[in-house]
Design an enzyme around this catalytic site. Structure first.
Site, PDB file in Angstrom:
ATOM      1  CD  GLN A   1      57.124  75.672  44.997  1.00 35.83           C
ATOM      2  OE1 GLN A   1      56.925  76.080  46.146  1.00 35.83           O
ATOM      3  NE2 GLN A   1      56.353  74.772  44.423  1.00 35.83           N
TER       4      GLN A   1
ATOM      5  CE1 TYR B   1      61.828  79.820  57.047  1.00 37.78           C
ATOM      6  CE2 TYR B   1      60.051  81.314  56.479  1.00 37.78           C
ATOM      7  CZ  TYR B   1      60.553  80.299  57.271  1.00 37.78           C
ATOM      8  OH  TYR B   1      59.781  79.765  58.270  1.00 37.78           O
TER       9      TYR B   1
ATOM     10  CB  SER C   1      53.303  72.564  57.673  1.00 39.25           C
ATOM     11  OG  SER C   1      54.521  73.116  57.214  1.00 39.25           O
TER      12      SER C   1
ATOM     13  CB  ALA D   1      50.562  67.807  55.967  1.00 42.95           C
TER      14      ALA D   1
ATOM     15  CE  LYS E   1      49.725  69.884  45.822  1.00 41.49           C
ATOM     16  NZ  LYS E   1      50.041  71.217  45.291  1.00 41.49           N
TER      17      LYS E   1
ATOM     18  NE  ARG F   1      56.100  73.454  49.903  1.00 45.53           N
ATOM     19  CZ  ARG F   1      55.770  74.128  51.009  1.00 45.53           C
ATOM     20  NH1 ARG F   1      55.942  73.569  52.199  1.00 45.53           N
ATOM     21  NH2 ARG F   1      55.270  75.343  50.933  1.00 45.53           N
TER      22      ARG F   1
ATOM     23  N   GLY G   1      51.048  78.422  53.296  1.00 45.04           N
ATOM     24  CA  GLY G   1      51.964  78.743  52.212  1.00 45.04           C
ATOM     25  C   GLY G   1      51.211  78.570  50.906  1.00 45.04           C
TER      26      GLY G   1
ATOM     27  CD  GLN H   1      48.717  76.411  45.704  1.00 43.11           C
ATOM     28  OE1 GLN H   1      49.551  76.995  46.394  1.00 43.11           O
ATOM     29  NE2 GLN H   1      49.031  75.346  44.972  1.00 43.11           N
TER      30      GLN H   1
HETATM   31  P1  NDP Z   1      51.109  74.546  54.043  1.00 41.01           P
HETATM   32  O1  NDP Z   1      50.864  73.298  54.802  1.00 41.01           O
HETATM   33  O2  NDP Z   1      50.001  75.530  53.912  1.00 41.01           O
HETATM   34  O3  NDP Z   1      51.634  74.110  52.579  1.00 41.01           O
HETATM   35  C1  NDP Z   1      51.664  75.050  51.537  1.00 41.01           C
HETATM   36  C2  NDP Z   1      51.886  74.393  50.193  1.00 41.01           C
HETATM   37  O4  NDP Z   1      50.849  73.443  49.896  1.00 41.01           O
HETATM   38  C3  NDP Z   1      51.804  75.415  49.082  1.00 41.01           C
HETATM   39  O5  NDP Z   1      53.014  76.101  48.887  1.00 41.01           O
HETATM   40  C4  NDP Z   1      51.392  74.584  47.893  1.00 41.01           C
HETATM   41  O6  NDP Z   1      52.547  73.907  47.396  1.00 41.01           O
HETATM   42  C5  NDP Z   1      50.443  73.580  48.523  1.00 41.01           C
HETATM   43  N1  NDP Z   1      49.051  74.066  48.520  1.00 41.01           N
HETATM   44  C6  NDP Z   1      48.528  75.026  49.339  1.00 41.01           C
HETATM   45  N2  NDP Z   1      47.208  75.208  49.082  1.00 41.01           N
HETATM   46  C7  NDP Z   1      46.892  74.366  48.085  1.00 41.01           C
HETATM   47  C8  NDP Z   1      45.684  74.108  47.402  1.00 41.01           C
HETATM   48  N3  NDP Z   1      44.556  74.740  47.716  1.00 41.01           N
HETATM   49  N4  NDP Z   1      45.698  73.158  46.423  1.00 41.01           N
HETATM   50  C9  NDP Z   1      46.840  72.505  46.108  1.00 41.01           C
HETATM   51  N5  NDP Z   1      48.026  72.712  46.731  1.00 41.01           N
HETATM   52  C10 NDP Z   1      48.050  73.636  47.715  1.00 41.01           C
HETATM   53  O7  NDP Z   1      52.267  75.355  54.720  1.00 41.01           O
HETATM   54  P2  NDP Z   1      53.861  75.486  54.516  1.00 41.01           P
HETATM   55  O8  NDP Z   1      54.515  74.184  54.732  1.00 41.01           O
HETATM   56  O9  NDP Z   1      54.112  76.210  53.239  1.00 41.01           O
HETATM   57  O10 NDP Z   1      54.220  76.432  55.727  1.00 41.01           O
HETATM   58  C11 NDP Z   1      53.551  77.689  55.831  1.00 41.01           C
HETATM   59  C12 NDP Z   1      54.411  78.682  56.515  1.00 41.01           C
HETATM   60  O11 NDP Z   1      54.696  78.270  57.847  1.00 41.01           O
HETATM   61  C13 NDP Z   1      55.787  78.943  55.898  1.00 41.01           C
HETATM   62  O12 NDP Z   1      55.744  79.777  54.780  1.00 41.01           O
HETATM   63  C14 NDP Z   1      56.482  79.598  57.062  1.00 41.01           C
HETATM   64  O13 NDP Z   1      56.056  80.935  57.168  1.00 41.01           O
HETATM   65  C15 NDP Z   1      55.953  78.780  58.239  1.00 41.01           C
HETATM   66  N6  NDP Z   1      56.866  77.668  58.573  1.00 41.01           N
HETATM   67  C16 NDP Z   1      57.582  77.789  59.726  1.00 41.01           C
HETATM   68  C17 NDP Z   1      58.475  76.832  60.116  1.00 41.01           C
HETATM   69  C18 NDP Z   1      59.221  77.011  61.388  1.00 41.01           C
HETATM   70  O14 NDP Z   1      60.181  76.272  61.643  1.00 41.01           O
HETATM   71  N7  NDP Z   1      58.847  77.950  62.217  1.00 41.01           N
HETATM   72  C19 NDP Z   1      58.705  75.608  59.302  1.00 41.01           C
HETATM   73  C20 NDP Z   1      57.856  75.539  58.133  1.00 41.01           C
HETATM   74  C21 NDP Z   1      56.977  76.540  57.799  1.00 41.01           C
HETATM   75  P3  NDP Z   1      52.675  73.385  45.870  1.00 41.01           P
HETATM   76  O15 NDP Z   1      51.698  74.126  45.021  1.00 41.01           O
HETATM   77  O16 NDP Z   1      54.094  73.671  45.540  1.00 41.01           O
HETATM   78  O17 NDP Z   1      52.411  71.910  45.948  1.00 41.01           O
END
Ligand code: NDP
Length: 319
Positions: free
Chosen positions: A27, A54, A206, A209, A216, A228, A286, A292
């Site tokens: 991304q 990844y 996550s 979520a 947002k 996302r 993430g 963020q």
């Molecule tokens: P999150 O629930 O923390 O989501 C992160 C996303 O939310 C960001 O990339 C951003 O996306 C948005 N975001 C985060 N903070 C803010 C904010 N303050 N304001 C507005 N938007 C925000 O976690 P992820 O789903 O990214 O997962 C985190 C990690 O967990 C992964 O990187 C990985 O390491 C692990 N993971 C492991 C899995 C497994 O199967 N073991 C599966 C999934 C994740 P945007 O700006 O694009 O909207």
């Protein structure tokens, strides 16, 4: 930053881990990815989570480059094995001895490190004898390529079987990496109680979520540009879609005033919420931009009073 032990191990991890699924190598451009890692380090995060699969290995490469020059002993670097990285040949998936032992070397090369702190089975492999997998992990540890072994999204029964075999082989499973948030509480039923018995800590993914718990995404409106839910490059859009139901999004809006009572943003409340569970060692956040990270990391050390936890339950119900 606050630190917690990873399960019953002696290693401590930062309460907030920075993870790079979807973002690095997908991304966001490499400069933005590096800025996020810098923001994480500046905020006191020492634990970083990635996986070989990844972006077909690119996420490990970006993370390795971004962490270059940081004192290795001050970091906890986590990666995973199971899904194919690049070619999808007949031995490129799962937890066979062949795939595990070949994959760890690829991960170390891409990360630019001699060892990872935690090597995780990204999923359970029902088609490989568990004995074979655990022996392969024991050999990875014995070779000094990983200091600890964990798993991801294993059931209570699988954790029990894995821990028993690990004990016979002279090591321990220290962690499980499941999805966990105020909107996804599956592990509370069986996985957390079993893990508490087994000395396994949860490193949860996550926690907001995938951005939904920031509030947002508004009911009846298009997702904000650059979020996302609109991301085709990193493939994130497909994963957020399932949360974008107006009834659920309306409930999430009600969390804003609860967060404000604690002087938190909704994202901070969501991350703090998972950290209230004592079996959680760390919340993996993430981020697509450094602001963020700076915002979300402030959830470390926050205590949510019980009456507010109950109000969150009432608002979200069975959403
Ligand atoms: P999150 O629930 O923390 O989501 C992160 C996303 O939310 C960001 O990339 C951003 O996306 C948005 N975001 C985060 N903070 C803010 C904010 N303050 N304001 C507005 N938007 C925000 O976690 P992820 O789903 O990214 O997962 C985190 C990690 O967990 C992964 O990187 C990985 O390491 C692990 N993971 C492991 C899995 C497994 O199967 N073991 C599966 C999934 C994740 P945007 O700006 O694009 O909207």
């Amino acid at each position: 930053m606050e630190f917690r032990h990873l399960g019953a191990s002696g290693m401590k991890v930062s309460e907030i881990t920075y993870g790079n699924w979807i973002t690095h190598g997908g991304q966001v451009e490499d400069d933005a990815a590096t800025a996020c890692v810098r923001a994480a380090l500046d905020a006191g995060i020492t634990t970083f989570d990635t996986a070989d699969a990844y972006a077909n290995g690119a996420a490990e490469e970006v993370l390795g480059r971004a962490l270059k020059g940081v004192r290795r002993a001050s970091l906890e670097v986590f990666t995973k094995v199971y899904f194919p990285t690049g070619p999808k040949g007949h031995n490129d998936t799962g937890l066979s001895r062949k795939h595990v032992l070949e994959s760890i070397d690829g991960s170390l090369a891409r990360l630019g490190t001699d060892y990872v702190d935690l090597y995780q089975a990204h999923r359970y492999d029902a088609f490989t004898p568990l004995e074979e997998t655990m022996q392969a992990f024991a050999d990875v540890v014995r070779a000094g390529k990983a200091l600890y072994i964990g798993v991801s999204e294993w059931t209570a029964e699988q954790l029990r079987a894995g821990q028993a075999l690990a004990a016979d082989l002279g090591f321990r499973l220290v962690s499980n990496q499941p999805q966990y948030s105020a909107l996804w509480r599956v592990i509370e039923g069986e996985v957390v109680p079993a893990s508490q018995e087994l000395g396994i800590g949860q490193v949860v993914f996550s926690p907001i979520a995938q951005g939904v718990l920031t509030g947002k995404y508004k009911p009846g409106r298009q997702p904000p540009a650059g979020s996302r839910a609109t991301d085709e490059k990193g493939g994130g859009a497909q994963f957020v879609q399932r949360w974008l139901r107006d009834d659920l999004l309306a409930r999430v809006q009600e969390l804003g005033p609860i967060a404000a009572e604690l002087d938190l943003t909704p994202a901070q409340l969501a991350v703090a919420w998972v950290l209230q569970n004592p079996n959680v060692a760390s919340a993996i956040i993430g981020a697509s931009r450094p602001e963020q990270v700076a915002e979300n990391v402030k959830a470390a050390g926050v205590v949510i009073p019980l009456p507010l936890m109950e109000r969150i339950d009432e608002v979200l119900g069975d959403a």
